[in-house]
Structures are given as C-alpha cells and as structure tokens.
Design a protein around this motif. Structure first.
Motif, PDB file in Angstrom:
ATOM      1  N   PRO A  21      32.533  22.967  35.258  1.00 52.58           N
ATOM      2  CA  PRO A  21      32.335  22.865  36.705  1.00 52.58           C
ATOM      3  C   PRO A  21      33.370  23.744  37.406  1.00 52.58           C
ATOM      4  O   PRO A  21      34.481  23.927  36.894  1.00 52.58           O
ATOM      5  CB  PRO A  21      32.594  21.393  37.011  1.00 52.58           C
ATOM      6  N   ASP A  22      32.995  24.285  38.557  1.00 52.30           N
ATOM      7  CA  ASP A  22      33.825  25.262  39.256  1.00 52.30           C
ATOM      8  C   ASP A  22      35.284  24.820  39.385  1.00 52.30           C
ATOM      9  O   ASP A  22      36.201  25.594  39.114  1.00 52.30           O
ATOM     10  CB  ASP A  22      33.217  25.515  40.637  1.00 52.30           C
ATOM     11  N   HIS A  23      35.491  23.539  39.783  1.00 51.59           N
ATOM     12  CA  HIS A  23      36.870  23.088  40.028  1.00 51.59           C
ATOM     13  C   HIS A  23      37.698  23.023  38.743  1.00 51.59           C
ATOM     14  O   HIS A  23      38.924  23.013  38.786  1.00 51.59           O
ATOM     15  CB  HIS A  23      36.869  21.723  40.729  1.00 51.59           C
ATOM     16  N   GLY A  24      37.020  23.012  37.588  1.00 50.44           N
ATOM     17  CA  GLY A  24      37.759  22.879  36.334  1.00 50.44           C
ATOM     18  C   GLY A  24      38.078  24.210  35.668  1.00 50.44           C
ATOM     19  O   GLY A  24      38.748  24.238  34.633  1.00 50.44           O
ATOM     20  N   VAL A  25      37.556  25.297  36.237  1.00 50.00           N
ATOM     21  CA  VAL A  25      37.765  26.606  35.602  1.00 50.00           C
ATOM     22  C   VAL A  25      38.946  27.304  36.285  1.00 50.00           C
ATOM     23  O   VAL A  25      38.945  27.476  37.499  1.00 50.00           O
ATOM     24  CB  VAL A  25      36.492  27.472  35.698  1.00 50.00           C
TER      25      VAL A  25
ATOM     26  N   VAL B 101      32.443  30.173  34.949  1.00 49.70           N
ATOM     27  CA  VAL B 101      33.014  30.707  33.716  1.00 49.70           C
ATOM     28  C   VAL B 101      34.159  31.651  34.067  1.00 49.70           C
ATOM     29  O   VAL B 101      34.116  32.339  35.088  1.00 49.70           O
ATOM     30  CB  VAL B 101      31.967  31.475  32.867  1.00 49.70           C
ATOM     31  N   LEU B 102      35.162  31.674  33.233  1.00 48.09           N
ATOM     32  CA  LEU B 102      36.230  32.667  33.355  1.00 48.09           C
ATOM     33  C   LEU B 102      36.034  33.645  32.204  1.00 48.09           C
ATOM     34  O   LEU B 102      35.938  33.247  31.035  1.00 48.09           O
ATOM     35  CB  LEU B 102      37.606  31.993  33.240  1.00 48.09           C
ATOM     36  N   VAL B 103      35.950  34.926  32.578  1.00 51.74           N
ATOM     37  CA  VAL B 103      35.687  35.977  31.585  1.00 51.74           C
ATOM     38  C   VAL B 103      36.957  36.780  31.360  1.00 51.74           C
ATOM     39  O   VAL B 103      37.588  37.227  32.313  1.00 51.74           O
ATOM     40  CB  VAL B 103      34.552  36.907  32.083  1.00 51.74           C
ATOM     41  N   SER B 104      37.305  36.977  30.112  1.00 52.89           N
ATOM     42  CA  SER B 104      38.506  37.749  29.802  1.00 52.89           C
ATOM     43  C   SER B 104      38.210  39.242  29.942  1.00 52.89           C
ATOM     44  O   SER B 104      37.044  39.646  29.922  1.00 52.89           O
ATOM     45  CB  SER B 104      38.965  37.436  28.375  1.00 52.89           C
ATOM     46  N   PRO B 105      39.236  40.062  30.076  1.00 58.01           N
ATOM     47  CA  PRO B 105      38.999  41.509  30.227  1.00 58.01           C
ATOM     48  C   PRO B 105      38.203  42.104  29.063  1.00 58.01           C
ATOM     49  O   PRO B 105      37.527  43.104  29.227  1.00 58.01           O
ATOM     50  CB  PRO B 105      40.411  42.098  30.284  1.00 58.01           C
ATOM     51  N   ASP B 106      38.263  41.480  27.882  1.00 58.79           N
ATOM     52  CA  ASP B 106      37.497  42.042  26.758  1.00 58.79           C
ATOM     53  C   ASP B 106      36.072  41.501  26.686  1.00 58.79           C
ATOM     54  O   ASP B 106      35.345  41.760  25.730  1.00 58.79           O
ATOM     55  CB  ASP B 106      38.244  41.841  25.428  1.00 58.79           C
TER      56      ASP B 106
END
Ligand SMILES: [Zn+2]
Length: 407
Positions: A14-18, A1-6
């Motif tokens: 999947p890891d390669h797609g994030v 997952v990619l988490v935004s600063p907020d």
C-alpha cells in the motif's frame, strides 16, 4: 512500488507502506490498477506484417501461404515486423514474450529495444538425411544470437512441428538442447490433420510427404507420444497448443514436468478445437497463454486471450489473470524473475485504468481489469523503464520529478 535504479522492485505494498527515498521521483495513476506485466507464452513476432494477408481454406493450405509469404520477406522486413509486434505487445501491457521464428530477429530486436523474452530459433526439416546439416546451421545461429543477446533475452530452440521435422532432427535438437541447457518450444497436437499424420499416416500432411518422397517416420500413438520417443519431453519443454491430448498424454506431460503454451483464440480461428485447459490445471501442469501470430489472430491482446480461456475452463476472473501473469512466467521458467509484484523481481509493470469504484474494492478488481483489458492499459514498464504510455505524458498520471529514473 519502489523501483531501484537497476530496474528491480525494492518495495511493494500500500502507498503509505512503501518508502520514498530522498531524490526518488514518483508517479501515480489514479483510478488504475498496478499489476505485473503480462507474459505472452507464444508469439511469432516476425509474422506481424502478415496481419490479414493470409487466406485460409484449410490449415494445410494456410501453412503453405505463410511459408510463401515469409519467403518474400528480407531481413529489413523481419526487423520491422518484430519491432512492430513488440510495440503492439507493450501497448497491450505485455512485458515478456516467448517467441518462435526462423529469422532470428526476435532476439536481435528484443535486445536492441530493451525487451524481455525467450527467442526460440526454429528448426525445420522433414528429410532425415538433412538433419545433421540443419542442426549445424541451428547451432551456428543460436551461438551468434546468444553472443549478442541482452540481459532480458534468452535464446532457445524450437523443432517446429511433427509435419515439418524428421525423427532424426527431433533427436539431434533434443540432444543439443540438453547439452547446452537451452529452453525448447515445440508446436504439438495442434490440429486434427497433425493427429491423423502422426497416428495414422493419413491426411494432407502425409500426402504432401509422400508426394515429395519423404519417408513417414513420424508415426507414434499420438503427437505427445512422438515427442516422448524422440527424447524431447522434459522440464525444459514448452509444448505449444496441445489441443488434442488424451489422459495418457497429460500423464506423459505431467511426469516429464513439461510446460504448456495454449492459444485458444488461434485454435478457434483455425477450427482446430479447444485445449482442455481445466484438465491441464487440475493435473498441476505449468500453463501459460499465447496469442500466436497475427496471421492467425488479429491482435496480440492477452487480455482477450484470458477472457476466452475463462469461458472455456469456467475460470474466475482472478484465475484467468493468473494465466497471463505468474502462471505464464512459471511456464517459461521465469517465476523467480517476473510474474508477480515482489521485492527482488524485475519491475515489469502493467497499469490498467478501471472505474473508480472497482479500483477501490479489491473483490471487484480482477473482473474490472479483465473487462477493461488492452483498451484500459495506460502504461507499461519493463525493468522499471517505461516502454509504453497511452499519452505523451502518461495519461492520467500524477507525477513529481522525472519518471524516467528511480520511481
Ligand atoms: Zn505458433
């Protein structure tokens, strides 16, 4: 997952797609499952200090013990109890609690420590002549709690139970909640003693009311029918326990769009019976699981609750996990915000260590997670902020850069 600063999820997959934007730090958990944070649909965190301290001969007796034990607690004790309960919930992978209490401390502590949840302020009062005054106090408390609640915290109201609330108080709370669009939670149809009280005017609760010269105005065909008569059955109601319901009650709950918080381990501990979970799911009701307080069940372990529910309703491991994630979120009306890993939702995460084989075979993952349970939780995040780690440096994690920022 990619988490935004907020603290929201920006990308999931999947890891390669994030994507990994420049400057973002990253943290990895080998041999672990990344899942949505758990949703506990019913707790009493202010009772955390009473673990193992409330003897029980029968339910009526137990309630009197809890009431007396609570009378001995001051504000500092409630604060410490809620804080300890919140930390235990996080340790077990829970990121959202629907809590009911009289002290008002859940809203305060959740806000102070960056927790997420609904804090239902309880209203108690069997004497109809006191209902007006009780509602005034409830309104003042709720107004104060709402003014200081943080983003992740919602304040609601909870007329406690048929054996502690007059019809008049039920009606006034229902009216107030409608006018202010407040969520409502109510203990209902929990014990055979409650059913005897409502449907027949007999049993220990009825005797206690008579001994105190309180008119028995809470009579109805069933506890759920009583809530319908006082105007409490609607889409904002979270009905807690709902062990003793018949087909007519289920139809009442379904028609009104009510949600349920079932606590099968607590019901077993008190000898109340088993909630008909399979029938609720078949009827399409919104249903979550709650641990109830540690005065009833010894811990706040939702995985254990899910395993118990799985046995009761012959659920698949996946369906059992759904009850403590997205179904719990839907029961609380928070399905747009939490409950699944999806872009735009809060990064409320639970990370569970399982054996490598299970982690790499999707078909076996739900069973492995359910079996690993609370003991397998290695980290918990609320809105992207780490609130629990199994070790000072997040056990088993592989990280680059700081894992306190965007990850
Ligand atoms: Zn309860």
């Amino acid at each position: 997952v990619l988490v935004s600063p907020d603290g929201r999820l920006e990308a999931v997959g999947p890891d390669h797609g994030v994507p990994r934007p420049d400057g973002a730090s990253s943290i990895g958990f080998p041999d672990a499952v990344l899942m949505p944070g758990l949703v506990n649909a019913h707790t009493h965190l202010e009772l955390t200090g009473l673990r193992g301290r409330v003897p029980e001969a029968d339910f009526f007796d137990w309630i009197q013990h809890v009431r007396r034990a609570k009378e001995a607690l001051d504000e500092d004790a409630f604060f410490a109890a809620v804080r300890a309960g919140l930390q235990e919930a996080w340790r077990y992978g829970t990121t959202c609690v629907a809590d009911t209490g009289t002290s008002g401390m859940a809203a305060t502590v959740l806000s102070a420590f960056g927790g997420r949840g609904i804090a239902f302020q309880e209203a108690i009062g069997p004497r109809p002549e006191a209902a007006r005054e009780t509602l005034h106090r409830l309104r003042d408390t709720v107004t104060a709690l709402r003014s200081q609640a943080s983003t992740g915290v919602t304040v609601g109201v909870s007329p406690h139970a048929p054996y502690t609330v007059s019809r008049e108080l039920y009606r006034r709370v229902a009216e107030y909640a409608r006018a202010e669009s407040l969520p409502v939670a109510a203990h209902i149809a929990e014990s055979p003693a409650e059913v005897a009280f409502v449907a027949a005017g007999t049993g220990p609760f009825a005797e206690s009311w008579r001994a105190r010269n309180i008119a028995l105005d809470a009579r109805a065909a069933s506890p759920v029918a009583l809530l319908e008569e006082v105007g409490l059955l609607d889409g904002r109601l979270l009905a807690i326990h709902a062990v003793h319901t018949d087909q007519a009650d289920i139809e009442r709950l379904r028609r009104a769009g009510c949600a349920l918080a079932c606590c099968p381990r607590s019901n077993a501990r008190h000898g109340h019976g088993e909630p008909p979970l399979a029938r609720y799911l078949e009827a399409g009701l919104r249903l979550g699981l709650g641990t109830d307080s540690v005065a009833s069940v010894e811990d706040l372990d939702l995985f254990a609750e899910a395993r118990h529910a799985r046995e009761l309703a012959a659920l698949s491991p996946e369906a059992a996990l759904e009850l403590i994630t997205w179904r719990g979120a839907a029961a609380l009306g928070l399905e747009q915000e939490i409950g699944t890993l999806a872009p735009g939702k809060w990064a409320d995460l639970c990370i569970v260590r399982v054996d490598r084989h299970a982690a790499e075979s999707p078909g076996q993952t739900p069973a492995a997670v359910l079996a690993a349970g609370a003991a397998g939780v290695v980290a918990t995040y609320v809105a992207g902020r780490r609130v629990y780690s199994a070790s000072p440096r997040t056990a088993g994690a592989v990280s680059t850069g700081s894992d306190t920022g965007a990850t």
